[in-house]
Design a protein around this motif. Structure first.
Motif, PDB file in Angstrom:
ATOM      1  N   THR A 353       4.630  -7.379  -5.655  1.00 22.60           N
ATOM      2  CA  THR A 353       3.968  -8.463  -6.379  1.00 22.60           C
ATOM      3  C   THR A 353       4.949  -9.045  -7.386  1.00 22.60           C
ATOM      4  OG1 THR A 353       1.881  -7.291  -6.165  1.00 22.60           O
ATOM      5  CG2 THR A 353       1.984  -9.036  -7.813  1.00 22.60           C
ATOM      6  N   ASN A 354       4.975 -10.368  -7.498  1.00 20.07           N
ATOM      7  CA  ASN A 354       5.860 -11.101  -8.405  1.00 20.07           C
ATOM      8  C   ASN A 354       7.311 -11.170  -7.920  1.00 20.07           C
ATOM      9  OD1 ASN A 354       3.690 -11.520 -10.181  1.00 20.07           O
ATOM     10  ND2 ASN A 354       4.092  -9.550 -11.193  1.00 20.07           N
ATOM     11  N   TYR A 355       7.558 -10.741  -6.695  1.00 22.10           N
ATOM     12  CA  TYR A 355       8.879 -10.928  -6.115  1.00 22.10           C
ATOM     13  C   TYR A 355       9.044 -12.409  -5.785  1.00 22.10           C
ATOM     14  CZ  TYR A 355      12.785 -10.133  -2.791  1.00 22.10           C
ATOM     15  OH  TYR A 355      13.980 -10.144  -2.127  1.00 22.10           O
ATOM     16  N   GLN A 527      -4.666  -0.293   1.822  1.00 21.42           N
ATOM     17  CA  GLN A 527      -5.637   0.564   2.483  1.00 21.42           C
ATOM     18  C   GLN A 527      -5.803   1.894   1.764  1.00 21.42           C
ATOM     19  OE1 GLN A 527      -5.210   0.850   6.795  1.00 21.42           O
ATOM     20  NE2 GLN A 527      -3.603  -0.674   6.677  1.00 21.42           N
ATOM     21  N   ASN A 528      -4.998   2.184   0.784  1.00 15.02           N
ATOM     22  CA  ASN A 528      -4.953   3.527   0.208  1.00 15.02           C
ATOM     23  C   ASN A 528      -5.204   3.450  -1.284  1.00 15.02           C
ATOM     24  OD1 ASN A 528      -4.260   6.091  -0.687  1.00 15.02           O
ATOM     25  ND2 ASN A 528      -2.735   6.340   0.916  1.00 15.02           N
ATOM     26  N   ASP A 529      -6.349   4.000  -1.717  1.00 17.79           N
ATOM     27  CA  ASP A 529      -6.679   3.919  -3.138  1.00 17.79           C
ATOM     28  C   ASP A 529      -5.981   5.003  -3.957  1.00 17.79           C
ATOM     29  OD1 ASP A 529     -10.003   5.504  -3.015  1.00 17.79           O
ATOM     30  OD2 ASP A 529      -8.029   6.219  -2.423  1.00 17.79           O
ATOM     31  N   GLY A 530      -5.099   5.762  -3.340  1.00 18.64           N
ATOM     32  CA  GLY A 530      -4.374   6.800  -4.051  1.00 18.64           C
ATOM     33  C   GLY A 530      -3.127   6.296  -4.743  1.00 18.64           C
ATOM     34  N   TYR A 531      -2.851   5.002  -4.692  1.00 20.99           N
ATOM     35  CA  TYR A 531      -1.612   4.484  -5.247  1.00 20.99           C
ATOM     36  C   TYR A 531      -1.882   3.441  -6.320  1.00 20.99           C
ATOM     37  CZ  TYR A 531       0.547   6.915  -1.388  1.00 20.99           C
ATOM     38  OH  TYR A 531       0.964   7.882  -0.539  1.00 20.99           O
ATOM     39  N   VAL A 532      -0.843   3.152  -7.102  1.00 21.14           N
ATOM     40  CA  VAL A 532      -0.977   2.244  -8.217  1.00 21.14           C
ATOM     41  C   VAL A 532      -1.521   0.896  -7.757  1.00 21.14           C
ATOM     42  CG1 VAL A 532       0.280   0.972  -9.982  1.00 21.14           C
ATOM     43  CG2 VAL A 532       0.826   3.375  -9.554  1.00 21.14           C
ATOM     44  N   SER A 533      -2.671   0.548  -8.283  1.00 22.16           N
ATOM     45  CA  SER A 533      -3.314  -0.744  -8.004  1.00 22.16           C
ATOM     46  C   SER A 533      -3.512  -1.008  -6.516  1.00 22.16           C
ATOM     47  CB  SER A 533      -2.495  -1.899  -8.613  1.00 22.16           C
ATOM     48  OG  SER A 533      -2.318  -1.682  -9.999  1.00 22.16           O
ATOM     49  N   GLY A 534      -3.310   0.000  -5.683  1.00 18.69           N
ATOM     50  CA  GLY A 534      -3.458  -0.187  -4.249  1.00 18.69           C
ATOM     51  C   GLY A 534      -2.476  -1.177  -3.659  1.00 18.69           C
ATOM     52  N   THR A 535      -1.320  -1.387  -4.327  1.00 18.09           N
ATOM     53  CA  THR A 535      -0.404  -2.426  -3.860  1.00 18.09           C
ATOM     54  C   THR A 535       0.924  -1.886  -3.339  1.00 18.09           C
ATOM     55  OG1 THR A 535       0.432  -2.698  -6.109  1.00 18.09           O
ATOM     56  CG2 THR A 535      -1.358  -4.151  -5.400  1.00 18.09           C
ATOM     57  N   TRP A 536       1.322  -0.677  -3.755  1.00 17.60           N
ATOM     58  CA  TRP A 536       2.566  -0.139  -3.238  1.00 17.60           C
ATOM     59  C   TRP A 536       2.449   1.372  -3.163  1.00 17.60           C
ATOM     60  CZ3 TRP A 536       4.887   3.417  -6.321  1.00 17.60           C
ATOM     61  CH2 TRP A 536       4.617   3.355  -7.702  1.00 17.60           C
ATOM     62  N   ALA A 537       3.272   1.950  -2.310  1.00 15.99           N
ATOM     63  CA  ALA A 537       3.183   3.389  -2.099  1.00 15.99           C
ATOM     64  C   ALA A 537       4.518   3.931  -1.625  1.00 15.99           C
ATOM     65  CB  ALA A 537       2.110   3.711  -1.065  1.00 15.99           C
TER      66      ALA A 537
END
Length: 617
Positions: A353-355, A527-537
């Motif tokens: 995000t913001n790239y 797809q993964n709520d285990g990561y920061v804001s659901g945006t990167w993993a």
């Protein structure tokens, strides 16, 4: 070794019995010991375990066409890439349920049956020892994937089996492997499984002892740095000290000829496409697909990972095994950008995000709409009679190099020499493979190449060298550049990682253990709520426990999640893939891209440490 048709006929009748009475009918029976098999001779049931393990980590899943080796672990190990589904996006999509069910249930059940019922029978001493060796190997996979698991209470008919801490499981594995190889009597030819009923090593007792030594070495090396990886947990120091001592013990055993000494000793099983249990899914799903089918299934078929290609393609280090690992692609048929015949696929083709994309920049993946556009897995690995390796001589060489460099052990050579031995072994392992053009002269030139050569930095300035070839497709979040002496440990790890091509579960464990090779996160992790804001993993740290196991064995799985997972300092009740296991180094995140790089112009900020995912949830 190659599967035997006689073996398949011997066990055919017992497969039904095992599946009817064992712990695979549902998670409510996950720890049930199949009483109806207690009088069966070990030779009738032992082979079920290697076959099940083989296809769980290296072949096709039960009733499924895709395989964990590429769909899950290929992505996690950054070797092979698939875009479709949840696992490539580092989400839990049910694959962990199948892996647990296959390894914990189907693989362990016949082994416990043999050990529990014949452990005190002196006439079965060798056969029980072999069952213990394979049991410890299966447990080493499970604890490396999930963390805390039932160990002392496993497969004992208790549906609420107690979970053990990782350190206790590791100590148990290391002790049992030594007990088992010391118990083997190679002179007792009467105490063997029939060759046709033992699909891994055909009852070669010397080879079984060697395998036990090798797995004990690998397992000890995995936890030898655990006190460093968790510096705030000083109680891990005795465990690390024990592991270091075992590493030295087993490497001394290797020097005395008790482990393998070249590639002829490699441990593998061979796919057999005449049998559903041991078929090579890459043959059926990739090699035998029509071009139209491949295009239709583009998101689900494995290709080479961008992360791996940065280290082996001609523009960087021109790996001697490249023609075996890789089939060239065409880079796409559109006008721009210039097609790349060694185009590897990242976990996500997006950006943070913001790239801010540079003006006029076009992603190389804008060119891709068909399977042949990518660099794809080499023909050697698509063979109907291909091999899956469990342990190979190159791994032993790189463990020697790492242990020597870290001061765990002193051998007859330097760390540098063991490092070069590993490169030789890795390349020569495939000297007779399809499309191989490997010679010792080519390997020697590779070992002398800047960056590969010990203590020598990568050359980015000579004529003909394009620095951009060493960067990821976003222009420099990650790179394959190596420094001088300060990067010698990383050199060893890189070569060790490449040597595990196709052993994707082992590659994933190595990456978590070391955290020396930087990889971009997946920027499409919604797809993964285990990561920061659901945006990167970043790459997952572990597999979550199966939903059915959490539902049936709720109290014990919650104890494991809240109290035994080392990074769960807030006692989070959620079973997250972001909590490190005991052996794993902390993911340092990514620094800001180098100034002047394309990535810096687009996104001049560091990407956070994985630890951000472990708090305030």
């Amino acid at each position: 070794m190659k599967m035997k048709k006689q073996y398949l006929s011997i066990i055919a009748g017992f497969v039904a019995l095992l599946t009817m009475g064992a712990c695979t009918d549902g998670f409510e029976k996950i720890n049930t010991n199949p009483n109806r098999l207690t009088s069966a001779e070990p030779e009738f049931i032992f082979g079920l375990s290697p076959v099940t393990t083989f296809r769980a980590i290296g072949g096709a899943q039960y009733g499924e066409t895709r395989a964990n080796n590429w769909y899950v672990f290929g992505n996690y190990g950054q070797m092979w890439a698939v875009e479709g589904g949840g696992a490539p996006h580092f989400s839990a999509d049910g694959a962990s349920d199948a892996i647990w069910n296959d390894l914990y249930s189907k693989s362990l059940t016949p082994l416990f049956n043999i050990i529990d019922n014949y452990g005190d029978n002196v006439g079965y001493k060798n056969r029980v020892a072999i069952a213990k060796i394979w049991r410890s190997y299966v447990f080493s996979i499970l604890v490396g994937c999930y963390g805390p698991i039932p160990y002392t209470d496993a497969c004992n008919a208790n549906v609420t089996a107690k979970y053990d801490k990782e350190e206790d499981v590791y100590l148990g594995i290391l002790a049992e492997l030594k007990e088992a190889y010391e118990a083997i009597d190679v002179g007792n030819a009467a105490d063997k499984y029939p060759k046709a009923a033992e699909p891994f090593l055909q009852s070669d007792l010397t080879r079984w002892a060697q395998f036990a030594h090798c797995i004990r070495l690998r397992t000890a090396m995995r936890i030898a740095d655990c006190d460093v990886n968790h510096p705030d947990k000083s109680w891990l120091q005795p465990l690390a000290a024990t592991a270091k001592a075992i590493v030295a013990e087993e490497l001394n055993n290797a020097e005395n000829g008790l482990l393998i000494s070249n590639n002829t000793g490699n441990f593998y099983m061979t796919f057999d496409n005449s049998d559903q249990n041991t078929k090579n899914p890459l043959f059926f799903i990739v090699d035998q697909m029509t071009a139209a089918e491949k295009k239709n299934q583009l998101g689900n078929l494995p290709v080479l990972h961008e992360s791996l290609m940065m280290w082996i393609k001609p523009g960087t280090y021109n790996d001697p095994v490249l023609s075996v690992y890789v089939q060239e692609g065409n880079g796409g048929t559109r006008a721009r950008p210039v097609p790349d015949i060694y185009l590897g696929r990242p976990n996500s083709m997006g950006a943070p995000t913001n790239y801010t994309y540079p003006s006029g920049w076009v992603s190389p993946y804008a060119n891709v709409d068909d399977y042949p556009n990518y660099a794809t897995i080499g023909q050697e690995f698509l063979r109907s009679d291909g091999r899956y390796y469990f342990f190979s001589y190159p791994e032993l060489c790189f463990i020697r190099a790492e242990a020597s460099l870290k001061g765990f052990w002193t051998g007859n050579k330097t760390a540098e020499q063991y490092y070069y031995d590993g490169i030789d072994a890795r390349c020569l392992k495939y000297s007779g493979a399809l499309n191989s053009n490997i010679t010792q002269a080519i390997i020697d030139a590779y070992k002398d190449f800047p960056g590969i050569k010990w203590s020598t930095p990568t050359d980015l300035e000579s004529p003909g060298v394009l620095a951009s070839d060493f960067l990821d497709f976003l222009g420099g979040f990650t790179n394959s550049v190596l420094g001088g002496e300060e990067d010698n440990l990383k050199r060893i790890v890189v070569q060790h990682w490449i040597s595990l091509f196709g052993q994707n579960i082992d590659a994933w464990i190595l990456l978590r253990r070391t955290e020396l090779i930087q990889f971009k996160p997946n920027f499409n992790a919604d797809q993964n709520d285990g990561y920061v804001s659901g945006t990167w993993a970043f790459i997952p740290e572990r597999l979550p426990y199966p939903g059915g196991e959490r539902r049936i064995n709720t109290a014990e799985t919650q104890i494991a999640i809240q109290n035994y997972l080392y990074d769960n300092t807030l006692h989070d009740v959620q079973d997250r893939v972001t909590f490190r296991l005991i052996f794993a180094a902390d993911n340092p995140g990514l620094p800001a891209p180098p100034m002047g790089s394309q990535a810096y112009a687009a996104f001049p900020y560091p990407l956070p440490n994985q630890a951000m995912n472990r708090v305030n949830k």
